[in-house]
Structure formats: C-alpha cells, structure tokens
Design a protein around this motif. Structure first.
Motif, PDB file in Angstrom:
ATOM      1  N   CYS A  48     160.883  59.625 -18.647  1.00 39.60           N
ATOM      2  CA  CYS A  48     161.984  58.875 -19.293  1.00 39.60           C
ATOM      3  C   CYS A  48     161.424  57.962 -20.378  1.00 39.60           C
ATOM      4  O   CYS A  48     161.929  57.939 -21.502  1.00 39.60           O
ATOM      5  N   ASP A  54     166.291  54.768 -21.343  1.00 42.60           N
ATOM      6  CA  ASP A  54     166.283  53.499 -20.617  1.00 42.60           C
ATOM      7  C   ASP A  54     166.333  53.791 -19.112  1.00 42.60           C
ATOM      8  O   ASP A  54     167.293  54.420 -18.640  1.00 42.60           O
ATOM      9  N   ARG A  56     167.262  52.226 -16.748  1.00 44.17           N
ATOM     10  CA  ARG A  56     168.439  51.666 -16.057  1.00 44.17           C
ATOM     11  C   ARG A  56     169.726  52.373 -16.463  1.00 44.17           C
ATOM     12  O   ARG A  56     170.815  51.926 -16.075  1.00 44.17           O
ATOM     13  N   ASP A  57     169.604  53.434 -17.276  1.00 45.77           N
ATOM     14  CA  ASP A  57     170.796  54.144 -17.742  1.00 45.77           C
ATOM     15  C   ASP A  57     171.064  55.332 -16.802  1.00 45.77           C
ATOM     16  O   ASP A  57     170.419  56.383 -16.920  1.00 45.77           O
ATOM     17  N   ALA A  96     159.470  49.664 -14.367  1.00 46.27           N
ATOM     18  CA  ALA A  96     160.645  50.513 -14.611  1.00 46.27           C
ATOM     19  C   ALA A  96     161.040  51.368 -13.401  1.00 46.27           C
ATOM     20  O   ALA A  96     162.195  51.767 -13.263  1.00 46.27           O
TER      21      ALA A  96
END
Ligand code: DC
Length: 215
Positions: A48, A54, A56-57, A96
């Motif tokens: 990613c 992102d 968090r997407d 992340a």
C-alpha cells in the motif's frame, strides 16, 4: 497439528514460535511450518505504501489486499517476485500496520491466506487472533505477554528502530490500544488459552515451559 500463539508486540512470540517450529515434530512425525500472520499484514502495508495508498482508507486498502501477491515460497514471504521480510519492520510500517489491520475485510483476506498455507500441515501460527478467530480449535493455544517497558526494551535492543526507548514504549502502547479495540480479531486472552507472562523469563525458559506443556 496446529500450535497457535498470540500476544502483543514484543512478547517474544515470533522467536518462540520459530524455535518450536524448528525443533518439534507433529503427531504424524512431520516437521512444522512457521506462519507469522503479522508479516502478512506488514507485507500488505508495504505494498500500500509503495502504491501511495493511505493505510487508513478501507476501500482502497481492501481492493489492494484482495489482489496483493503475498505468498510464502520455501518458508520466505514474498510480495510478487521480491522477498520482503527484511523490509517489514521499519518505523513507517510499524506505524501504518495497526490501523490497516483493523480493516475487517483485510482481516478476512489474511485469515484466508493463513488457513490456506496451514491446510494439511503441522503449523505453528502466531499473531493476535490465531487462538481465538483463525484456529480456535488448535491443539495448543498460548498467549504470551510482557510488561510495556520490557517489550519496549526488547524492541530497542533489536537495533532496527531509530526511536528512543521512551518513544518505542509510547508507540507500543498506541499499537496495543488499536490491537485491543478492533471490530474483529481484537487481541485478547480467549477462553481456554494458556497465558504466560514472560517479563521475567529468558527465551529458553519460555521455550521450555511451552515444550513441557505440549509434551
Ligand atoms: O506481530 P506483528 O507486530 O508483526 O503484527 C503487526 C501488526 O499486525 C500489529 O499491529 C497487529 C496486527 N496483527 C493483527 O491484527 N492480527 C494478527 N493475527 C497479526 C498481526
């Protein structure tokens, strides 16, 4: 035969899981395969980040995870043609991976990978929800724990982080909070799982205790 081990970051579970897989034999006399589910989340995170997604997407991460070419070849984790294990423990990935691993459809992708890899094998599997969600029926289920300070010290001593001991302790506490509050697959001690606090134990003491229980 499956030995499942869960616990927070720095509890020593990866080292212990590897030692068990190397030294034990299954009931059928066959060797054990070692599966680190955290590394699957980390490899997806690496993919990613490289593609500018992102972590968090949920939509974009899920879309990527479903087609991410993560696979084990000869016991090593690959992303496509690249053996990515040495790249998975950077501070960027540490930051992340926890939010990414909270995305439920991504968890299902990883759970499927782990179950497929373990199918028909003797496997030592480790992560956060191996004992509760992925292999609740495993022959042996352990939860390894240690204090925040001790876990931060262990990470610091690995020498792979550029953070100070205090910063590592803070980052571990943040990661724990996310890992313990997931919609699915939260880090917890499931019913019937054997709990061991390793704060004051050496690796070989932990290993010996687990082997004693297994035997
Ligand atoms: O074990 P690890 O620190 O390499 O795991 C990386 C991250 O992935 C961690 O934040 C928790 C998450 N994880 C998870 O949610 N479920 C698993 N079975 C394994 C790891």
């Amino acid at each position: 035969m499956v030995i499942a081990i869960d616990g927070p970051a720095g509890s020593g579970k990866s080292t212990i899981a590897k030692m068990l897989a190397q030294n034990l034999r299954g009931n059928d006399g066959g060797p054990f395969t070692y599966i680190n589910s955290g590394n699957l989340y980390r490899a997806i995170t690496l993919g990613c980040l490289r593609q500018g997604i992102d972590p968090r997407d949920p939509e974009r991460v899920t879309e990527y995870a479903k087609k991410a070419p993560v696979m084990y070849k000869a016991g090593r984790l690959y992303l496509g043609d690249e053996m990515v294990e040495p790249l998975l423990h950077s501070d960027d990935i540490d930051r992340a991976v926890s939010p990414l691993s909270a995305i439920v459809p991504v968890r299902h992708v990883v759970n499927d990978h782990v179950r497929n890899i373990a199918r028909g094998l003797n496997a030592v599997v480790e992560g956060r929800d191996m004992t509760t969600v992925v292999f609740p029926g495993a022959e042996y289920r352990f939860y390894l724990d240690a204090s925040n300070r001790e876990r931060a010290k262990r990470r610091f001593q690995q020498g792979v982080s550029r953070l100070s001991l205090e910063e590592i302790e803070k980052s571990i506490a943040q990661r724990d909070a996310t890992d313990r509050n997931k919609e699915e697959g939260s880090l917890m001690v499931g019913p019937g799982v054997i709990y061991l606090d390793t704060s004051d134990l050496t690796l070989s003491q932990v290993y010996d205790k687990l082997v004693e229980i297994i035997h």
